[in-house]
Write a protein that holds these residues in place. Structure first.
Motif, PDB file in Angstrom:
ATOM      1  N   ASP A  70       0.834  -1.203   0.000  1.00  0.00           N
ATOM      2  CA  ASP A  70       0.000   0.000   0.000  1.00  0.00           C
ATOM      3  C   ASP A  70       0.870   1.255   0.000  1.00  0.00           C
ATOM      4  OD1 ASP A  70       0.946  -0.438   2.544  1.00  0.00           O
ATOM      5  OD2 ASP A  70      -0.981  -0.140   3.556  1.00  0.00           O
ATOM      6  N   HIS A  71       1.938   1.243   0.788  1.00  0.00           N
ATOM      7  CA  HIS A  71       2.855   2.391   0.800  1.00  0.00           C
ATOM      8  C   HIS A  71       3.551   2.525  -0.558  1.00  0.00           C
ATOM      9  CE1 HIS A  71       5.554   5.303   2.819  1.00  0.00           C
ATOM     10  NE2 HIS A  71       6.428   4.864   1.939  1.00  0.00           N
ATOM     11  N   LEU A  72       3.917   1.378  -1.126  1.00  0.00           N
ATOM     12  CA  LEU A  72       4.586   1.395  -2.422  1.00  0.00           C
ATOM     13  C   LEU A  72       3.664   1.978  -3.502  1.00  0.00           C
ATOM     14  CD1 LEU A  72       7.342   0.444  -3.558  1.00  0.00           C
ATOM     15  CD2 LEU A  72       6.192  -1.637  -4.290  1.00  0.00           C
ATOM     16  N   ALA A  73       2.402   1.630  -3.428  1.00  0.00           N
ATOM     17  CA  ALA A  73       1.446   2.158  -4.404  1.00  0.00           C
ATOM     18  C   ALA A  73       1.360   3.677  -4.306  1.00  0.00           C
ATOM     19  CB  ALA A  73       0.078   1.527  -4.177  1.00  0.00           C
ATOM     20  N   ARG A  74       1.351   4.205  -3.094  1.00  0.00           N
ATOM     21  CA  ARG A  74       1.294   5.654  -2.924  1.00  0.00           C
ATOM     22  C   ARG A  74       2.577   6.317  -3.423  1.00  0.00           C
ATOM     23  NH1 ARG A  74      -1.433   3.842   1.765  1.00  0.00           N
ATOM     24  NH2 ARG A  74       0.454   3.962   3.063  1.00  0.00           N
ATOM     25  N   ALA A  75       3.718   5.637  -3.203  1.00  0.00           N
ATOM     26  CA  ALA A  75       4.979   6.187  -3.687  1.00  0.00           C
ATOM     27  C   ALA A  75       4.982   6.251  -5.214  1.00  0.00           C
ATOM     28  CB  ALA A  75       6.146   5.336  -3.180  1.00  0.00           C
ATOM     29  N   VAL A  76       4.498   5.194  -5.851  1.00  0.00           N
ATOM     30  CA  VAL A  76       4.450   5.165  -7.312  1.00  0.00           C
ATOM     31  C   VAL A  76       3.518   6.259  -7.824  1.00  0.00           C
ATOM     32  CG1 VAL A  76       3.702   3.805  -9.302  1.00  0.00           C
ATOM     33  CG2 VAL A  76       5.051   2.732  -7.478  1.00  0.00           C
ATOM     34  N   ALA A  77       2.370   6.409  -7.167  1.00  0.00           N
ATOM     35  CA  ALA A  77       1.415   7.444  -7.579  1.00  0.00           C
ATOM     36  C   ALA A  77       2.009   8.835  -7.429  1.00  0.00           C
ATOM     37  CB  ALA A  77       0.142   7.319  -6.757  1.00  0.00           C
ATOM     38  N   ALA A  78       2.987   8.982  -6.520  1.00  0.00           N
ATOM     39  CA  ALA A  78       3.633  10.279  -6.315  1.00  0.00           C
ATOM     40  C   ALA A  78       4.800  10.506  -7.265  1.00  0.00           C
ATOM     41  CB  ALA A  78       4.114  10.396  -4.873  1.00  0.00           C
ATOM     42  N   GLY A  79       5.068   9.516  -8.144  1.00  0.00           N
ATOM     43  CA  GLY A  79       6.100   9.709  -9.148  1.00  0.00           C
ATOM     44  C   GLY A  79       7.406   8.987  -8.888  1.00  0.00           C
ATOM     45  N   ILE A  80       7.469   8.163  -7.850  1.00  0.00           N
ATOM     46  CA  ILE A  80       8.695   7.400  -7.559  1.00  0.00           C
ATOM     47  C   ILE A  80       8.820   6.250  -8.554  1.00  0.00           C
ATOM     48  CG2 ILE A  80       9.922   6.041  -5.827  1.00  0.00           C
ATOM     49  CD1 ILE A  80       9.672   8.982  -5.128  1.00  0.00           C
ATOM     50  N   THR A  81      10.010   6.058  -9.086  1.00  0.00           N
ATOM     51  CA  THR A  81      10.259   4.963 -10.021  1.00  0.00           C
ATOM     52  C   THR A  81      10.637   3.701  -9.251  1.00  0.00           C
ATOM     53  OG1 THR A  81      11.012   6.486 -11.736  1.00  0.00           O
ATOM     54  CG2 THR A  81      11.655   4.158 -11.952  1.00  0.00           C
ATOM     55  N   VAL A  82       9.932   2.618  -9.500  1.00  0.00           N
ATOM     56  CA  VAL A  82      10.140   1.353  -8.797  1.00  0.00           C
ATOM     57  C   VAL A  82      10.459   0.277  -9.825  1.00  0.00           C
ATOM     58  CG1 VAL A  82       9.045  -0.428  -7.380  1.00  0.00           C
ATOM     59  CG2 VAL A  82       8.641   1.990  -6.883  1.00  0.00           C
ATOM     60  N   SER A  83      11.431  -0.568  -9.524  1.00  0.00           N
ATOM     61  CA  SER A  83      11.831  -1.637 -10.427  1.00  0.00           C
ATOM     62  C   SER A  83      10.784  -2.744 -10.429  1.00  0.00           C
ATOM     63  CB  SER A  83      13.185  -2.203 -10.008  1.00  0.00           C
ATOM     64  OG  SER A  83      13.444  -3.425 -10.671  1.00  0.00           O
ATOM     65  N   ALA A  84      10.203  -3.018 -11.592  1.00  0.00           N
ATOM     66  CA  ALA A  84       9.230  -4.103 -11.712  1.00  0.00           C
ATOM     67  C   ALA A  84       9.895  -5.452 -11.486  1.00  0.00           C
ATOM     68  CB  ALA A  84       8.562  -4.065 -13.083  1.00  0.00           C
ATOM     69  N   ALA A  85      11.147  -5.596 -11.914  1.00  0.00           N
ATOM     70  CA  ALA A  85      11.856  -6.869 -11.735  1.00  0.00           C
ATOM     71  C   ALA A  85      12.071  -7.156 -10.257  1.00  0.00           C
ATOM     72  CB  ALA A  85      13.187  -6.831 -12.480  1.00  0.00           C
ATOM     73  N   ASP A  86      12.474  -6.115  -9.490  1.00  0.00           N
ATOM     74  CA  ASP A  86      12.688  -6.306  -8.052  1.00  0.00           C
ATOM     75  C   ASP A  86      11.369  -6.625  -7.352  1.00  0.00           C
ATOM     76  OD1 ASP A  86      15.373  -5.875  -8.263  1.00  0.00           O
ATOM     77  OD2 ASP A  86      15.326  -3.794  -7.572  1.00  0.00           O
ATOM     78  N   GLN A 134      17.312  -8.477   6.870  1.00  0.00           N
ATOM     79  CA  GLN A 134      16.571  -8.025   5.698  1.00  0.00           C
ATOM     80  C   GLN A 134      15.513  -9.035   5.284  1.00  0.00           C
ATOM     81  OE1 GLN A 134      19.929  -7.426   3.100  1.00  0.00           O
ATOM     82  NE2 GLN A 134      19.860  -5.194   3.319  1.00  0.00           N
ATOM     83  N   ALA A 135      15.801 -10.320   5.502  1.00  0.00           N
ATOM     84  CA  ALA A 135      14.867 -11.374   5.078  1.00  0.00           C
ATOM     85  C   ALA A 135      13.610 -11.426   5.933  1.00  0.00           C
ATOM     86  CB  ALA A 135      15.579 -12.725   5.115  1.00  0.00           C
ATOM     87  N   LEU A 136      13.564 -10.675   7.020  1.00  0.00           N
ATOM     88  CA  LEU A 136      12.374 -10.681   7.870  1.00  0.00           C
ATOM     89  C   LEU A 136      11.194  -9.987   7.207  1.00  0.00           C
ATOM     90  CD1 LEU A 136      13.903  -9.862  11.375  1.00  0.00           C
ATOM     91  CD2 LEU A 136      13.237 -12.098  10.486  1.00  0.00           C
ATOM     92  N   VAL A 137      11.461  -9.014   6.344  1.00  0.00           N
ATOM     93  CA  VAL A 137      10.380  -8.248   5.727  1.00  0.00           C
ATOM     94  C   VAL A 137       9.968  -8.894   4.408  1.00  0.00           C
ATOM     95  CG1 VAL A 137      11.097  -6.114   6.830  1.00  0.00           C
ATOM     96  CG2 VAL A 137      11.980  -6.677   4.574  1.00  0.00           C
ATOM     97  N   ALA A 138       8.804  -8.502   3.900  1.00  0.00           N
ATOM     98  CA  ALA A 138       8.265  -9.142   2.706  1.00  0.00           C
ATOM     99  C   ALA A 138       8.915  -8.657   1.420  1.00  0.00           C
ATOM    100  CB  ALA A 138       6.757  -8.909   2.638  1.00  0.00           C
ATOM    101  N   LEU A 139       9.343  -7.388   1.386  1.00  0.00           N
ATOM    102  CA  LEU A 139       9.870  -6.808   0.153  1.00  0.00           C
ATOM    103  C   LEU A 139      11.272  -6.239   0.384  1.00  0.00           C
ATOM    104  CD1 LEU A 139       6.658  -4.830  -0.937  1.00  0.00           C
ATOM    105  CD2 LEU A 139       7.279  -7.199  -1.510  1.00  0.00           C
ATOM    106  N   PRO A 140      12.254  -7.101   0.634  1.00  0.00           N
ATOM    107  CA  PRO A 140      13.594  -6.588   0.991  1.00  0.00           C
ATOM    108  C   PRO A 140      14.270  -5.817  -0.135  1.00  0.00           C
ATOM    109  CG  PRO A 140      13.647  -8.969   0.672  1.00  0.00           C
ATOM    110  CD  PRO A 140      12.207  -8.575   0.680  1.00  0.00           C
ATOM    111  N   ARG A 141      14.030  -6.188  -1.396  1.00  0.00           N
ATOM    112  CA  ARG A 141      14.695  -5.494  -2.509  1.00  0.00           C
ATOM    113  C   ARG A 141      14.180  -4.061  -2.683  1.00  0.00           C
ATOM    114  NH1 ARG A 141      13.691 -10.710  -3.904  1.00  0.00           N
ATOM    115  NH2 ARG A 141      15.392 -12.006  -4.755  1.00  0.00           N
ATOM    116  N   LEU A 142      13.007  -3.811  -2.141  1.00  0.00           N
ATOM    117  CA  LEU A 142      12.393  -2.488  -2.299  1.00  0.00           C
ATOM    118  C   LEU A 142      12.405  -1.696  -0.991  1.00  0.00           C
ATOM    119  CD1 LEU A 142       9.369  -3.527  -4.525  1.00  0.00           C
ATOM    120  CD2 LEU A 142      11.509  -2.506  -5.250  1.00  0.00           C
ATOM    121  N   ALA A 143      13.260  -2.122  -0.060  1.00  0.00           N
ATOM    122  CA  ALA A 143      13.271  -1.494   1.264  1.00  0.00           C
ATOM    123  C   ALA A 143      13.517   0.008   1.189  1.00  0.00           C
ATOM    124  CB  ALA A 143      14.333  -2.154   2.136  1.00  0.00           C
TER     125      ALA A 143
END
Length: 447
Positions: A70-86, A134-143
Motif C-alpha cells: 500500500d505504501h509502495l502504491a502511494r509512492a508510485v502514484a507520487a512519481g517514484i520509479t520502482v523496479s518491476a523486476a525487483d 533483511q529477510a524478515l520483511v516481505a519486500l527486501p529489494r524495495l526497502a
C-alpha cells in the motif's frame, strides 16, 4: 501457457503503471491490482499459506498492509520509479515460501559474537547479520522505497535477539493495529532464560530493550520498548550516522563456547526444577514454588539495575527487598519460625570456605536489618551502590548454588543444608558437588 510465476513481472509492470489507489485510504485497487493478486493466489494456495486468507478468500487488504504494497502504491502514484523486476522477485519469494512461524523477538543490550545461535529450551539466542535481518520483511529489494522496518537491518544487524514461539492465540498481522500490546513488565514470561543469561556476568546488567511480533518474511511490528540508538562518530569526531549502543554483557568469540555451555546447563536445571510436581496432588512441588518466587524477585531487581551496579535511589529499598525475599523464598520456605537465622545459616552452608560463609551470613544479616527498617518506616542511612551490589552478588550466588544442590538433593534440599551444620560429611558432599559444577561450568571471568 504461461504460469503465474512467468506472468508476475508483466503483471507488476502493469500494476506499477496504474496502482489504482482508492480515494478513502490510498489502498491499491483496480483491474491491475486484481490481476496481480490473482497471480499471488495461484502461487500461494490456501492449503500452504492459510495466513494470507480470510474466510477462504485471499485477504488482499491485509497483504497490502503487512507487506508495504500500500505504501509502495502511494509512492508510485507520487512519481517514484520502482523496479518491476525487483518487485516481481520479492512477490515471488513472498508467495512461494511456507507459512511463517509467529515468534516473539526480544532485543537485548548484550554484545554477542556474529553468528551466535544458541538453543535454550524453546528459545533461540541469535545475533542475525544484515542479510538475515533483511529477510524478515516481505519486500527486501524495495526497502529503500518503504518506511524503515521495526527491526531495521541498518541499525540492528548483529544485535542480540532472544527468540521464542509467540504465546498461544497470537494471530497473524492483518494491517493496522488499533490496540497495541501493553505490558508494564513484558519480561515476566521470559524470567527463566533472562536470569540464565544474567548469571553469566553479574558485572553487567542484562536488559531487554524492545519486543517484536515477527512473522519472518511476512510482517514485523514492535510491541513494546525501543532500541537504544545513539549518534555514531568517526575518528575525527564527526557524526556519521546512528548505531545501536549495546551497554550490556559482552561475550568475546573466544568466550562463546563457555558462555553456551554455562547458559545451556543452567537453563536446563531451572526448567527441570520448575517442572517438578508433588506425586499426591500434581501441583508444583515446594522447590518449584520456591524457584518461581525467587526468579520473579531476582528478575524484577535486575531490571532496575543498570551498568552492573547502579540502582536509582528511589528504587534502592525496593530492590533490596526483592533480593532478600528471593533468598528467603529459596531457603526459608519450610515455615521455620526464625526465618532470619535460618536463611543466614542455609545461605552460608551453600558456600565452601569459612571466610566466605561468614561474609555471606553477615551480608544476609545486614540486608535483613535494612529490610526491617524499611518495612517498619524506621530511619536509616541511604543505601549505597556497594550495599545493593553485595546483596545482589549473594542473592545470585545463593540462587545458582541452591539450584545445583536441589538437583542433587531434590525436595530434601533444606534438610540437607541444616544437616550440613552438624555433619562434616554432608557439608563436604554439598560443597564438593557445587564446586565441581562451577568448575565445569565457569561463568564470565571477573573483569
Amino acid at each position: 501457457m504461461t504460469t503465474p510465476a512467468t506472468d508476475l513481472q508483466s503483471l507488476t509492470e502493469q500494476w506499477l503503471k496504474a496502482p489504482g489507489l482508492d480515494a478513502a485510504g490510498g489502498r491499491p485497487g483496480g483491474p491491475a491490482w486484481a490481476a496481480l493478486t490473482a497471480a499471488l493466489a495461484e502461487l500461494a494456495p490456501a492449503d500452504r499459506r492459510p495466513d494470507l486468507y480470510r474466510d477462504g478468500t485471499l485477504d488482499t487488504t491485509a497483504i497490502a498492509a503487512v507487506t508495504g504494497l500500500d505504501h509502495l502504491a502511494r509512492a508510485v502514484a507520487a512519481g517514484i520509479t520502482v523496479s518491476a523486476a525487483d518487485l516481481a522477485a520479492d512477490l515471488a519469494d513472498f508467495a512461494t515460501r511456507n507459512q511463517p512461524v509467529i515468534e516473539t523477538w526480544i532485543l537485548l543490550n548484550a554484545d554477542l559474537p556474529a553468528g551466535t545461535d544458541i538453543t535454550l529450551g524453546t528459545y533461540r539466542l541469535t545475533a542475525p547479520g544484515r542479510t538475515a535481518a533483511q529477510a524478515l520483511v516481505a519486500l527486501p529489494r524495495l526497502a529503500r522505497h518503504l518506511p524503515a522496518p521495526a527491526i531495521d537491518p541498518a541499525l540492528l544487524a548483529g544485535s542480540a535477539f532472544l527468540r521464542s514461539p509467540a504465546p498461544q492465540g497470537r494471530n497473524y498481522g492483518r494491517g493496522a493495529l488499533y490496540f497495541a500490546d501493553f505490558d508494564r513488565r513484558p519480561e515476566r514470561p521470559h524470567a527463566d532464560v533472562l536470569l540464565t543469561l544474567q548469571m553469566w556476568d553479574l558485572s553487567a546488567s542484562l536488559h531487554p530493550e524492545a519486543y517484536y511480533h515477527v512473522e519472518a518474511g511476512r510482517h514485523v511490528r514492535g510491541t513494546w520498548g525501543a532500541p537504544t540508538i545513539e549518534p555514531a562518530f568517526d575518528h575525527l569526531g564527526h557524526e556519521v550516522g546512528e548505531l545501536h549502543r549495546r551497554h550490556g554483557p559482552y561475550v568475546t568469540p573466544a568466550q562463546l563456547p563457555a558462555f553456551t555451555h554455562f547458559c545451556t546447563s543452567v537453563h536446563t536445571m531451572i526448567t527441570a526444577v520448575r517442572s517438578r510436581t508433588t506425586s499426591s496432588t500434581g501441583k508444583p512441588s515446594p522447590t518449584a514454588v520456591a524457584l518461581d518466587s525467587a526468579s520473579r524477585r531476582l528478575l524484577r531487581a535486575s531490571q532496575r539495575t543498570f551498568g552492573g551496579d547502579y540502582v536509582d535511589e528511589a528504587d534502592a529499598e525496593d530492590v533490596l527487598l526483592d533480593y532478600v525475599v528471593a533468598i528467603e523464598s529459596l531457603l526459608a520456605s519450610d515455615g521455620r519460625s526464625d526465618k532470619r537465622r535460618t536463611t543466614r545459616q542455609r545461605a552460608a552452608a551453600l558456600h565452601t570456605s569459612d571466610q566466605t560463609r561468614l561474609n555471606v551470613s553477615s551480608t544476609v544479616g545486614r540486608a535483613y536489618t535494612q529490610r526491617s527498617r524499611y518495612a517498619h518506616g524506621e530511619s536509616q542511612r541511604p543505601l549505597s551502590d556497594a550495599d545493593i551490589t553485595a546483596v545482589r552478588n549473594v542473592a545470585f550466588s545463593v540462587f545458582l548454588r541452591w539450584l545445583i544442590t536441589t538437583m542433587n538433593c531434590g525436595e530434601k534440599v533444606l534438610q540437607q543444608l541444616d544437616d550440613s551444620l552438624l555433619s562434616g560429611q554432608v557439608r563436604t558432599d554439598i560443597t564438593t558437588a557445587v564446586d565441581q559444577y562451577l568448575a565445569a561450568h565457569p561463568a564470565a571471568p571477573a573483569s
